[in-house]
Design a protein around this motif. Structure first.
Motif, PDB file in Angstrom:
ATOM      1  N   GLY A 206       0.809  -1.212   0.000  1.00  0.00           N
ATOM      2  CA  GLY A 206       0.000   0.000   0.000  1.00  0.00           C
ATOM      3  C   GLY A 206       0.838   1.256   0.000  1.00  0.00           C
ATOM      4  N   ARG A 207       0.157   2.368   0.219  1.00  0.00           N
ATOM      5  CA  ARG A 207       0.777   3.688   0.175  1.00  0.00           C
ATOM      6  C   ARG A 207       1.708   3.897   1.368  1.00  0.00           C
ATOM      7  N   MET A 208       2.818   4.581   1.115  1.00  0.00           N
ATOM      8  CA  MET A 208       3.786   4.891   2.155  1.00  0.00           C
ATOM      9  C   MET A 208       4.142   6.376   2.032  1.00  0.00           C
ATOM     10  N   ARG A 209       3.550   7.177   2.901  1.00  0.00           N
ATOM     11  CA  ARG A 209       3.743   8.625   2.835  1.00  0.00           C
ATOM     12  C   ARG A 209       4.873   9.087   3.756  1.00  0.00           C
ATOM     13  N   ALA A 210       5.558  10.127   3.304  1.00  0.00           N
ATOM     14  CA  ALA A 210       6.591  10.752   4.123  1.00  0.00           C
ATOM     15  C   ALA A 210       6.627  12.237   3.799  1.00  0.00           C
ATOM     16  N   LYS A 211       6.934  13.038   4.806  1.00  0.00           N
ATOM     17  CA  LYS A 211       7.060  14.470   4.585  1.00  0.00           C
ATOM     18  C   LYS A 211       8.372  14.954   5.187  1.00  0.00           C
ATOM     19  N   VAL A 212       9.159  15.645   4.351  1.00  0.00           N
ATOM     20  CA  VAL A 212      10.364  16.323   4.816  1.00  0.00           C
ATOM     21  C   VAL A 212       9.935  17.722   5.247  1.00  0.00           C
TER      22      VAL A 212
END
Length: 250
Positions: A206-212
């Motif tokens: 599934g989706r794997m979100r990350a935010k810098v």
């Protein structure tokens, strides 16, 4: 139905180690050569980034990475993020293009194949040993002086209680960042716990979100500012995780 889930989770765990191991075996001669000297570490890092992306892709994870600030080529950073999964390593490699070195727990060195290269490319820490923690600090300083970046998961490990959104931070990353006057790069990983936690019977593609998140400057700071820097970094990551959690509930 429940039996099928347990079978799937078992096979999914096995598949993870297969996918993780294949490129390491294929590239092992080049990986060994690239680790013979610290000067060739950037070559190892390029292959490590490819390995990370390969593993995520063939585990069925698609990444959504948002960068609120861009990395500058050739600059050193202190990379920090919440820690919930072994896939944090692969996701971090996918995010940061600047060569960096992980500071990680020595237990991962026991993993077959992966562990051989892990202990030769990372700075290993025994969190129960004050001598080990001091040696880690010295080695990290050396790598920073060579122009590399450092990645530390500042919670000091994965919380035993998976209901903890973000555990308290240890001091090491912030002490080093202040000593070398390098920016802190806070990151929030939204889905790694859901996708592939340390609980054996769990996980799914599934989706794997990350935010810098915006970098936090350390120029002019002293060790007297360490606690404030640590608290500020914790708060910005926590706020983003809360935002992700709120979005998931809608």
């Amino acid at each position: 139905m429940k039996a099928f889930k347990y079978i799937f989770w078992t096979l999914y765990r096995i598949w993870f180690y297969v996918v993780m191991g294949i490129p390491i075996i294929v590239l092992s001669p080049l990986l060994v050569l690239s680790l013979l000297s610290e000067r060739t570490y950037p070559l190892f890092f390029i292959m490590a980034r490819g390995w990370g992306r390969f593993t995520l892709f063939f585990m069925g994870f698609w990444t959504q990475i948002e960068k609120q600030q861009q990395f500058e080529p050739g600059k050193s950073y202190m990379l920090v993020a919440n820690h919930t999964s072994m896939t944090d390593i692969m996701l971090m490699l996918s995010i940061c293009p600047n060569p960096f070195v992980f500071v990680g727990k020595k237990e991962l060195a026991k993993i077959p194949i992966f562990g051989f290269f892990y202990k030769r490319s990372c700075i290993l820490v025994d969190r129960n040993s004050s001598k080990s923690r001091f040696e880690v600090f010295q080695r990290a300083q050396k790598r920073l002086s060579q122009g590399l970046s450092i990645c530390i998961f500042p919670e000091g490990g994965v919380p035993d209680d998976e209901n903890i959104l973000l555990d308290e931070f240890k001091d090491g990353a912030f002490r080093l960042a202040i000593d070398h006057q390098i920016p802190i790069v806070p990151m929030a990983f939204a889905d790694n716990k859901k996708r592939f936690s340390f609980t054996f019977f769990s996980g799914s593609p599934g989706r794997m979100r990350a935010k810098v998140l915006p970098f936090i400057a350390t120029e002019g700071l002293t060790q007297d500012d360490k606690k404030d820097l640590k608290d500020k970094t914790w708060q910005v990551i926590y706020n983003q995780l809360i935002q992700y959690y709120t979005q998931n509930r809608k």
